[in-house]
Design an enzyme around this catalytic site. Structure first.
Site, PDB file in Angstrom:
ATOM      1  N   ASN A  91      11.834 -40.721  27.231  1.00 19.57           N
ATOM      2  CA  ASN A  91      11.937 -40.831  26.049  1.00 19.57           C
ATOM      3  C   ASN A  91      13.057 -39.488  25.316  1.00 19.57           C
ATOM      4  O   ASN A  91      13.471 -39.455  24.246  1.00 19.57           O
ATOM      5  CB  ASN A  91      11.334 -41.023  25.070  1.00 19.57           C
ATOM      6  CG  ASN A  91      11.620 -40.979  23.930  1.00 19.57           C
ATOM      7  OD1 ASN A  91      12.435 -42.040  23.474  1.00 19.57           O
ATOM      8  ND2 ASN A  91      11.330 -40.078  23.249  1.00 19.57           N
ATOM      9  N   TYR A 157      27.321 -39.454  23.228  1.00 18.31           N
ATOM     10  CA  TYR A 157      26.500 -40.077  23.372  1.00 18.31           C
ATOM     11  C   TYR A 157      26.328 -41.483  23.867  1.00 18.31           C
ATOM     12  O   TYR A 157      25.514 -42.059  24.943  1.00 18.31           O
ATOM     13  CB  TYR A 157      26.073 -40.612  21.969  1.00 18.31           C
ATOM     14  CG  TYR A 157      24.640 -41.183  21.530  1.00 18.31           C
ATOM     15  CD1 TYR A 157      23.539 -40.553  21.936  1.00 18.31           C
ATOM     16  CD2 TYR A 157      24.666 -42.397  21.189  1.00 18.31           C
ATOM     17  CE1 TYR A 157      22.254 -40.852  21.608  1.00 18.31           C
ATOM     18  CE2 TYR A 157      23.176 -43.093  21.074  1.00 18.31           C
ATOM     19  CZ  TYR A 157      22.102 -42.301  21.253  1.00 18.31           C
ATOM     20  OH  TYR A 157      20.912 -42.909  20.929  1.00 18.31           O
ATOM     21  N   LYS A 161      24.413 -42.703  27.208  1.00 18.89           N
ATOM     22  CA  LYS A 161      22.988 -43.755  27.563  1.00 18.89           C
ATOM     23  C   LYS A 161      23.678 -44.806  28.848  1.00 18.89           C
ATOM     24  O   LYS A 161      22.745 -45.520  29.362  1.00 18.89           O
ATOM     25  CB  LYS A 161      22.961 -43.988  25.657  1.00 18.89           C
ATOM     26  CG  LYS A 161      21.889 -43.456  25.217  1.00 18.89           C
ATOM     27  CD  LYS A 161      20.729 -42.733  25.866  1.00 18.89           C
ATOM     28  CE  LYS A 161      20.089 -42.146  25.329  1.00 18.89           C
ATOM     29  NZ  LYS A 161      19.052 -41.921  25.162  1.00 18.89           N
ATOM     30  N   THR A 192      14.016 -42.882  12.327  1.00 22.34           N
ATOM     31  CA  THR A 192      13.389 -41.369  12.321  1.00 22.34           C
ATOM     32  C   THR A 192      15.074 -41.228  11.541  1.00 22.34           C
ATOM     33  O   THR A 192      15.732 -41.730  11.641  1.00 22.34           O
ATOM     34  CB  THR A 192      13.636 -41.821  14.282  1.00 22.34           C
ATOM     35  OG1 THR A 192      14.884 -41.991  14.315  1.00 22.34           O
ATOM     36  CG2 THR A 192      13.146 -42.953  14.934  1.00 22.34           C
TER      37      THR A 192
END
Length: 253
Positions: A91, A157, A161, A192
């Site tokens: 994670n 990013y 991924k 989050t």
């Protein structure tokens, strides 16, 4: 997770906040022994104490996923302490510096890829080293809906991924015949601190982003955690090499 013969041993990287923390608690509620890892010792020890209060064995081990010696040592310590490694959840990740492609730098690329891609690769390398010998194990990489679609303003990013998705598929093919499963979970927006950073700590930006999600809301970390527990369980024992989008319907559009 096969609980019929032994208590499952679960390792979670990037476990101290958000999805990682929720996942640690979810596995603890399932009765697993849980090792949480990160780089903030005080928070890590506090989480391990919280997990032990649920009646399970739990430990915090410091590791930086960007350093192979740390990752090797982390996995070896888990095996030394518990005798095996049944489940790994990778994670640890960062969104890096957001902005247009024309604003990106080699430094941001290196910082983002060293955590998201190299970190995942090193984790897979050493987790699979153990699990292949065992002839069993389940690994869940935390990807993102950005691993399946483009997102303007987040090119580096997104690219990182997408790489996690490719690593997941390749590792799954290498481990399948030996009884090892490797999958990914691809969350959409989750409530989050990372989501807050993603929208620039701007509530109007957040509302606009969430309006593009068919479910019209962000996921709670616990919702992603429960999906990870499922992917690691015997209920998904014929499922490998897949990325499960948990994104409120975004990628179905």
């Amino acid at each position: 997770m096969n609980t019929a013969t032994h208590t499952p041993v679960v390792l979670i990287t990037g476990a101290l906040t958000g999805i990682g923390r929720a996942t640690a608690l979810a596995f603890a509620h399932e009765g697993a022994s849980v090792v949480v890892s990160g780089r903030r010792d005080e928070a890590g020890q506090a989480l391990a104490t919280e997990l032990r209060a649920l009646g399970v064995q739990a430990e915090y081990l410091r590791a930086d996923v960007r350093a192979e010696a740390d990752v090797r040592g982390l996995v070896d310590q888990v095996v030394e302490r518990f005798g095996r490694l049944d489940v790994a959840v990778n994670n640890a990740g960062t969104e890096g510096t957001l902005g247009a492609v024309t604003e990106q730098t080699a430094e941001n690329y290196e910082a983002t890829f060293s955590t998201n891609v190299l970190g995942t690769l090193l984790a897979l390398k050493h987790q699979m080293r153990v699990m292949l010998k065992q002839g069993a194990g389940a690994i869940v990489n935390v990807s993102s809906m950005a691993g399946q679609v483009g997102v303007p303003g987040a090119s580096v990013y997104v690219a990182s991924k997408h790489a996690v998705e490719g690593l997941t598929k390749s590792a799954a093919l290498e481990g399948a015949a030996a009884g090892l499963r490797v999958n990914a979970v691809a969350p959409g927006p989750v409530a989050t601190q990372m989501l807050d950073r993603f929208v620039g700590h701007n509530e109007a930006n957040k509302a606009g982003f969430l309006a593009t999600i068919p479910a019209r809301r962000a996921a709670q970390p616990e919702e992603i955690a429960q999906t990870i527990v499922f992917l690691a369980s015997d209920k998904a024992r014929y499922l490998t090499g897949q990325s499960l989008a948990v994104d409120g319907g975004y990628t179905a559009q």
